[in-house]
Write a protein that holds these residues in place. Structure first.
Motif, mmCIF file in Angstrom:
data_model
loop_
_atom_site.group_PDB
_atom_site.id
_atom_site.type_symbol
_atom_site.label_atom_id
_atom_site.label_comp_id
_atom_site.label_asym_id
_atom_site.label_seq_id
_atom_site.Cartn_x
_atom_site.Cartn_y
_atom_site.Cartn_z
ATOM 1 N N SER A 37 -27.701 -13.826 8.965
ATOM 2 C CA SER A 37 -27.304 -15.277 10.641
ATOM 3 C C SER A 37 -26.796 -16.128 10.140
ATOM 4 O O SER A 37 -25.571 -16.471 10.122
ATOM 5 C CB SER A 37 -28.862 -16.037 10.911
ATOM 6 O OG SER A 37 -29.388 -16.605 9.509
ATOM 7 N N SER A 38 -26.803 -16.344 8.648
ATOM 8 C CA SER A 38 -26.093 -16.931 8.035
ATOM 9 C C SER A 38 -23.767 -16.234 8.516
ATOM 10 O O SER A 38 -23.216 -16.903 8.212
ATOM 11 C CB SER A 38 -25.820 -17.520 6.834
ATOM 12 O OG SER A 38 -26.046 -16.152 5.869
ATOM 13 N N MET A 39 -23.940 -14.665 8.509
ATOM 14 C CA MET A 39 -22.833 -14.062 8.659
ATOM 15 C C MET A 39 -22.835 -13.852 9.608
ATOM 16 O O MET A 39 -21.700 -13.444 10.625
ATOM 17 C CB MET A 39 -22.833 -13.101 7.690
ATOM 18 C CG MET A 39 -23.495 -12.825 6.595
ATOM 19 S SD MET A 39 -24.205 -10.734 5.987
ATOM 20 C CE MET A 39 -22.421 -10.407 6.692
ATOM 21 N N GLY A 40 -23.161 -14.695 11.094
ATOM 22 C CA GLY A 40 -23.486 -14.756 12.528
ATOM 23 C C GLY A 40 -23.548 -13.043 13.086
ATOM 24 O O GLY A 40 -23.674 -12.633 14.003
ATOM 25 N N ILE A 41 -24.972 -12.776 12.526
ATOM 26 C CA ILE A 41 -25.527 -11.308 12.521
ATOM 27 C C ILE A 41 -26.828 -11.664 13.178
ATOM 28 O O ILE A 41 -28.128 -12.677 12.290
ATOM 29 C CB ILE A 41 -25.892 -10.494 11.737
ATOM 30 C CG1 ILE A 41 -24.261 -9.843 11.059
ATOM 31 C CG2 ILE A 41 -25.974 -9.184 12.211
ATOM 32 C CD1 ILE A 41 -23.600 -9.192 10.021
ATOM 33 N N ASP A 42 -27.091 -11.117 15.105
ATOM 34 C CA ASP A 42 -28.478 -11.197 14.994
ATOM 35 C C ASP A 42 -29.530 -10.439 14.575
ATOM 36 O O ASP A 42 -29.101 -9.231 14.536
ATOM 37 C CB ASP A 42 -28.743 -11.485 16.443
ATOM 38 C CG ASP A 42 -30.127 -11.210 16.833
ATOM 39 O OD1 ASP A 42 -30.534 -12.256 16.318
ATOM 40 O OD2 ASP A 42 -30.622 -11.369 18.260
ATOM 41 N N ALA A 43 -30.328 -10.465 13.122
ATOM 42 C CA ALA A 43 -30.759 -9.393 12.815
ATOM 43 C C ALA A 43 -32.643 -9.223 12.861
ATOM 44 O O ALA A 43 -33.317 -9.682 12.184
ATOM 45 C CB ALA A 43 -30.647 -9.200 11.303
ATOM 46 N N ARG A 44 -32.872 -9.139 14.303
ATOM 47 C CA ARG A 44 -34.210 -9.784 14.497
ATOM 48 C C ARG A 44 -34.216 -9.210 15.672
ATOM 49 O O ARG A 44 -33.869 -8.658 16.280
ATOM 50 C CB ARG A 44 -34.266 -11.365 14.520
ATOM 51 C CG ARG A 44 -35.984 -11.370 14.790
ATOM 52 C CD ARG A 44 -36.335 -12.530 15.126
ATOM 53 N NE ARG A 44 -37.382 -13.448 14.918
ATOM 54 C CZ ARG A 44 -38.605 -13.144 16.034
ATOM 55 N NH1 ARG A 44 -38.180 -13.016 17.238
ATOM 56 N NH2 ARG A 44 -39.218 -13.722 15.813
ATOM 57 N N ALA A 45 -35.183 -7.911 14.929
ATOM 58 C CA ALA A 45 -36.045 -7.367 16.823
ATOM 59 C C ALA A 45 -37.006 -7.259 16.341
ATOM 60 O O ALA A 45 -37.780 -7.672 16.075
ATOM 61 C CB ALA A 45 -35.192 -5.967 16.409
ATOM 62 N N GLN A 46 -37.875 -7.686 17.744
ATOM 63 C CA GLN A 46 -39.473 -7.645 18.450
ATOM 64 C C GLN A 46 -39.658 -7.490 19.318
ATOM 65 O O GLN A 46 -39.215 -6.567 20.168
ATOM 66 C CB GLN A 46 -39.559 -8.911 18.412
ATOM 67 C CG GLN A 46 -41.079 -8.725 19.069
ATOM 68 C CD GLN A 46 -41.356 -10.688 19.094
ATOM 69 O OE1 GLN A 46 -40.456 -11.662 19.119
ATOM 70 N NE2 GLN A 46 -42.501 -11.618 19.296
ATOM 71 N N LEU A 122 -23.398 -11.594 0.283
ATOM 72 C CA LEU A 122 -21.668 -11.412 -0.283
ATOM 73 C C LEU A 122 -21.875 -10.115 -0.519
ATOM 74 O O LEU A 122 -20.697 -9.005 0.053
ATOM 75 C CB LEU A 122 -22.076 -11.744 -1.767
ATOM 76 C CG LEU A 122 -20.686 -11.705 -1.957
ATOM 77 C CD1 LEU A 122 -19.736 -12.180 -0.838
ATOM 78 C CD2 LEU A 122 -20.456 -12.316 -3.428
ATOM 79 N N ALA A 123 -22.703 -9.045 -0.973
ATOM 80 C CA ALA A 123 -23.520 -7.700 -0.501
ATOM 81 C C ALA A 123 -22.704 -7.121 0.334
ATOM 82 O O ALA A 123 -22.376 -6.271 0.415
ATOM 83 C CB ALA A 123 -23.889 -6.785 -1.838
ATOM 84 N N ALA A 124 -23.444 -7.368 1.249
ATOM 85 C CA ALA A 124 -23.168 -6.610 2.257
ATOM 86 C C ALA A 124 -22.618 -7.275 3.477
ATOM 87 O O ALA A 124 -21.539 -6.440 3.788
ATOM 88 C CB ALA A 124 -24.544 -7.679 3.591
ATOM 89 N N TYR A 125 -21.440 -8.756 3.030
ATOM 90 C CA TYR A 125 -19.999 -8.348 3.593
ATOM 91 C C TYR A 125 -19.481 -8.058 3.427
ATOM 92 O O TYR A 125 -18.463 -7.714 3.701
ATOM 93 C CB TYR A 125 -20.044 -10.451 3.367
ATOM 94 C CG TYR A 125 -18.426 -10.757 4.200
ATOM 95 C CD1 TYR A 125 -18.458 -11.107 5.438
ATOM 96 C CD2 TYR A 125 -17.594 -10.607 3.275
ATOM 97 C CE1 TYR A 125 -17.131 -11.367 5.477
ATOM 98 C CE2 TYR A 125 -16.219 -10.961 2.908
ATOM 99 C CZ TYR A 125 -16.001 -11.874 4.814
ATOM 100 O OH TYR A 125 -14.801 -11.838 4.980
ATOM 101 N N ARG A 126 -19.522 -7.840 2.245
ATOM 102 C CA ARG A 126 -18.363 -7.246 0.837
ATOM 103 C C ARG A 126 -18.335 -5.315 2.031
ATOM 104 O O ARG A 126 -17.385 -4.468 1.741
ATOM 105 C CB ARG A 126 -18.357 -6.804 -0.060
ATOM 106 C CG ARG A 126 -17.750 -8.054 -0.511
ATOM 107 C CD ARG A 126 -17.956 -7.939 -2.267
ATOM 108 N NE ARG A 126 -17.307 -9.262 -3.159
ATOM 109 C CZ ARG A 126 -18.110 -10.138 -4.134
ATOM 110 N NH1 ARG A 126 -18.526 -10.002 -4.771
ATOM 111 N NH2 ARG A 126 -16.899 -10.931 -3.957
#
Length: 132
Positions: A37-46, A122-126
């Motif tokens: 979420s800090s990268m602006g990605i909604d990474a939640r699924a229910q 950071l690894a994901a962003y890169r």
């Protein structure tokens, strides 16, 4: 009935099959990666349907996404905490995604109620950003 460790191992082993992964979750089960979420990605699924769509989307961009080096660090009657890693190419950037996840799984009635995964943003962003 499954143990929390068995559920986590099934999730990790079945990650290439979104329907099989989704079937491990309770009807109101949640898969979330709050650090994204800090990268602006909604990474939640229910719920299983949303979780299946989430995994399918991930595999579309990272088709060789497979977990390895699983280390179970803690287990109780209804929870497990583990670390596991991934190394796969991201199609949209052509970059190699190297990541170690820390996952906490909460089990309820033999299903995954919550799987919260932490990762190195950071690894994901890169890996997922073309310009970096």
């Amino acid at each position: 009935m499954h143990t929390p460790t068995q559920l986590l191992q099934a999730y990790l082993a079945e990650i290439q099959d979104p329907a099989a992964v989704a079937a491990l979750f309770a009807e109101d089960g949640v898969l979330e990666l709050p650090a994204l979420s800090s990268m602006g990605i909604d990474a939640r699924a229910q719920g299983p349907a949303a979780i299946e769509r989430f995994i399918t989307g991930l595999l579309t961009n990272v088709p060789d996404f497979r977990f390895k080096n699983v280390q179970i660090l803690m287990e109780t009657a209804d929870q497990v905490f583990a670390e596991y890693s991934i190394e796969a190419q991201v199609l949209s950037t052509g970059k190699l995604y190297r990541q170690t996840y820390a996952g906490r799984l909460v089990m309820q009635d033999g299903k995954i109620k919550l799987l919260r995964e932490s990762l190195d943003t950071l690894a994901a962003y890169r890996a997922f950003t073309k310009d970096v």
